[in-house]
Design an enzyme around this catalytic site. Structure first.
Site, PDB file in Angstrom:
ATOM      1  N   ARG A  82      85.240 -34.274 -11.072  1.00  0.00           N
ATOM      2  CA  ARG A  82      85.745 -33.468 -12.191  1.00  0.00           C
ATOM      3  C   ARG A  82      84.590 -32.941 -13.043  1.00  0.00           C
ATOM      4  O   ARG A  82      84.719 -31.919 -13.717  1.00  0.00           O
ATOM      5  CB  ARG A  82      86.663 -34.300 -13.083  1.00  0.00           C
ATOM      6  CG  ARG A  82      87.956 -34.766 -12.432  1.00  0.00           C
ATOM      7  CD  ARG A  82      88.873 -35.349 -13.494  1.00  0.00           C
ATOM      8  NE  ARG A  82      89.918 -36.194 -12.960  1.00  0.00           N
ATOM      9  CZ  ARG A  82      91.118 -35.772 -12.567  1.00  0.00           C
ATOM     10  NH1 ARG A  82      91.409 -34.497 -12.623  1.00  0.00           N
ATOM     11  NH2 ARG A  82      92.021 -36.618 -12.129  1.00  0.00           N
ATOM     12  N   ASP A 129      99.433 -25.107  -7.329  1.00  0.00           N
ATOM     13  CA  ASP A 129      99.392 -25.337  -5.892  1.00  0.00           C
ATOM     14  C   ASP A 129     100.805 -25.092  -5.338  1.00  0.00           C
ATOM     15  O   ASP A 129     101.213 -23.954  -5.133  1.00  0.00           O
ATOM     16  CB  ASP A 129      98.895 -26.769  -5.676  1.00  0.00           C
ATOM     17  CG  ASP A 129      98.577 -27.095  -4.235  1.00  0.00           C
ATOM     18  OD1 ASP A 129      98.000 -26.257  -3.545  1.00  0.00           O
ATOM     19  OD2 ASP A 129      98.923 -28.211  -3.792  1.00  0.00           O
ATOM     20  N   GLY A 160      93.397 -32.727 -15.149  1.00  0.00           N
ATOM     21  CA  GLY A 160      92.660 -31.619 -14.521  1.00  0.00           C
ATOM     22  C   GLY A 160      92.254 -30.502 -15.461  1.00  0.00           C
ATOM     23  O   GLY A 160      91.144 -29.975 -15.355  1.00  0.00           O
ATOM     24  N   ASP A 185      89.705 -32.871  -9.186  1.00  0.00           N
ATOM     25  CA  ASP A 185      89.146 -34.077  -8.587  1.00  0.00           C
ATOM     26  C   ASP A 185      89.462 -34.217  -7.098  1.00  0.00           C
ATOM     27  O   ASP A 185      90.361 -33.567  -6.563  1.00  0.00           O
ATOM     28  CB  ASP A 185      89.713 -35.316  -9.288  1.00  0.00           C
ATOM     29  CG  ASP A 185      91.181 -35.572  -8.919  1.00  0.00           C
ATOM     30  OD1 ASP A 185      91.992 -34.640  -9.035  1.00  0.00           O
ATOM     31  OD2 ASP A 185      91.505 -36.694  -8.483  1.00  0.00           O
ATOM     32  N   LYS A 217      96.599 -21.108  -5.966  1.00  0.00           N
ATOM     33  CA  LYS A 217      96.608 -21.130  -4.494  1.00  0.00           C
ATOM     34  C   LYS A 217      97.965 -20.587  -4.033  1.00  0.00           C
ATOM     35  O   LYS A 217      98.861 -21.374  -3.695  1.00  0.00           O
ATOM     36  CB  LYS A 217      96.460 -22.563  -3.986  1.00  0.00           C
ATOM     37  CG  LYS A 217      95.049 -23.123  -3.998  1.00  0.00           C
ATOM     38  CD  LYS A 217      95.105 -24.523  -3.377  1.00  0.00           C
ATOM     39  CE  LYS A 217      93.738 -25.140  -3.217  1.00  0.00           C
ATOM     40  NZ  LYS A 217      93.838 -26.519  -2.691  1.00  0.00           N
ATOM     41  N   GLU A 258      96.579 -24.880 -17.369  1.00  0.00           N
ATOM     42  CA  GLU A 258      96.425 -25.694 -16.150  1.00  0.00           C
ATOM     43  C   GLU A 258      95.120 -25.349 -15.447  1.00  0.00           C
ATOM     44  O   GLU A 258      94.584 -24.247 -15.607  1.00  0.00           O
ATOM     45  CB  GLU A 258      97.582 -25.405 -15.186  1.00  0.00           C
ATOM     46  CG  GLU A 258      98.706 -26.420 -15.230  1.00  0.00           C
ATOM     47  CD  GLU A 258      98.318 -27.797 -14.679  1.00  0.00           C
ATOM     48  OE1 GLU A 258      97.119 -28.095 -14.544  1.00  0.00           O
ATOM     49  OE2 GLU A 258      99.235 -28.570 -14.385  1.00  0.00           O
ATOM     50  N   ASP A 259      94.637 -26.280 -14.658  1.00  0.00           N
ATOM     51  CA  ASP A 259      93.468 -25.982 -13.828  1.00  0.00           C
ATOM     52  C   ASP A 259      93.885 -25.280 -12.537  1.00  0.00           C
ATOM     53  O   ASP A 259      93.185 -24.412 -12.047  1.00  0.00           O
ATOM     54  CB  ASP A 259      92.672 -27.267 -13.523  1.00  0.00           C
ATOM     55  CG  ASP A 259      93.541 -28.368 -12.939  1.00  0.00           C
ATOM     56  OD1 ASP A 259      94.755 -28.392 -13.228  1.00  0.00           O
ATOM     57  OD2 ASP A 259      93.013 -29.206 -12.193  1.00  0.00           O
ATOM     58  N   PHE A 304      90.028 -27.679   0.274  1.00  0.00           N
ATOM     59  CA  PHE A 304      89.921 -28.820  -0.617  1.00  0.00           C
ATOM     60  C   PHE A 304      88.866 -28.550  -1.677  1.00  0.00           C
ATOM     61  O   PHE A 304      87.683 -28.749  -1.437  1.00  0.00           O
ATOM     62  CB  PHE A 304      89.641 -30.112   0.145  1.00  0.00           C
ATOM     63  CG  PHE A 304      90.417 -31.250  -0.465  1.00  0.00           C
ATOM     64  CD1 PHE A 304      90.099 -31.701  -1.743  1.00  0.00           C
ATOM     65  CD2 PHE A 304      91.479 -31.829   0.201  1.00  0.00           C
ATOM     66  CE1 PHE A 304      90.835 -32.713  -2.334  1.00  0.00           C
ATOM     67  CE2 PHE A 304      92.225 -32.839  -0.390  1.00  0.00           C
ATOM     68  CZ  PHE A 304      91.904 -33.277  -1.661  1.00  0.00           C
TER      69      PHE A 304
END
Ligand code: PRP
Length: 181
Positions: free
Chosen positions: A167, A105, A46, A161, A133, A101-102, A154
């Site tokens: 991506r 979560d 990611g 992805d 998030k 990191e992307d 989402f």
């Protein structure tokens, strides 16, 4: 090829907004680590796109490395089990490490990874994530460098992805509900 932008319900962050934020983060990291020998660690897959843009905005002698982690398996929700699929190439003993990191979560991945890198002997392990998030957090993670807060939706694009697709979108958007099985 089919135009995948048709699968996007709403753009959250445009390419221009992302690139401006990446430049800002790069400037801040350059200043903060001016006296440090820094290793920047991108978490595949990611963060690959964010990482490649960010390191070109850090003006200084940095080394880069990559790890591949899986906390999801083939599922779209975190299992809480973190597996290292590709480990570091470098000995990080005594080094300052910046994890890139992307997305944060549930926090399972970064909570585990930060602890793992300290156990490998790093003297300092900070976290840079493009998206966070916070509404989904289950494990404590302290984010040192943040791009944007993201809603509990989402989201795909710029490295993120759905079923391994999207991506390559240069922006970040919310997927249309009918696309998600
Ligand atoms: C995503 C993301 C983080 C992790 C965050 O990776 O890149 O590594 O999930 O989730 P968490 O905070 O709930 O642990 P993913 O496992 O989807 O793999 P990818 O990077 O290859 O897409």
């Amino acid at each position: 090829m089919r135009d995948i932008t048709n699968d996007i319900e709403k753009v959250l962050f445009t390419e221009e907004q992302i690139q401006a934020k990446v430049a800002e983060l790069g400037r801040q990291i350059t200043t903060d680590y001016s006296d440090e020998d820094l290793i920047v660690v991108g978490i595949l897959k990611g963060a690959g796109i964010f990482m490649s843009d960010l390191i070109r905005r850090i003006d200084g002698p940095v080394r880069i490395d990559y790890m591949m982690i899986s906390s999801y398996g083939s599922s779209t929700v975190s299992t809480g089990i973190v597996r290292i699929l590709k480990d570091l190439d470098y000995d990080i003993h005594g080094c300052s490490v910046l994890i890139v990191e992307d997305l944060v979560d549930t926090g399972y991945t970064l909570n585990y990874l930060q602890d793992y890198l300290y156990r490998r002997g790093a003297k300092d392990v900070r976290i840079c994530t493009l998206l966070d998030k916070p509404a989904r957090r289950q494990k404590t993670v302290t984010v040192d460098y943040l791009g944007f807060e993201a809603p509990d939706a989402f989201i795909v694009g710029y490295g993120i992805d759905y079923a391994e697709y999207y991506r390559n979108l240069p922006f970040i958007g919310v997927l249309k509900p009918e696309i998600i099985e």
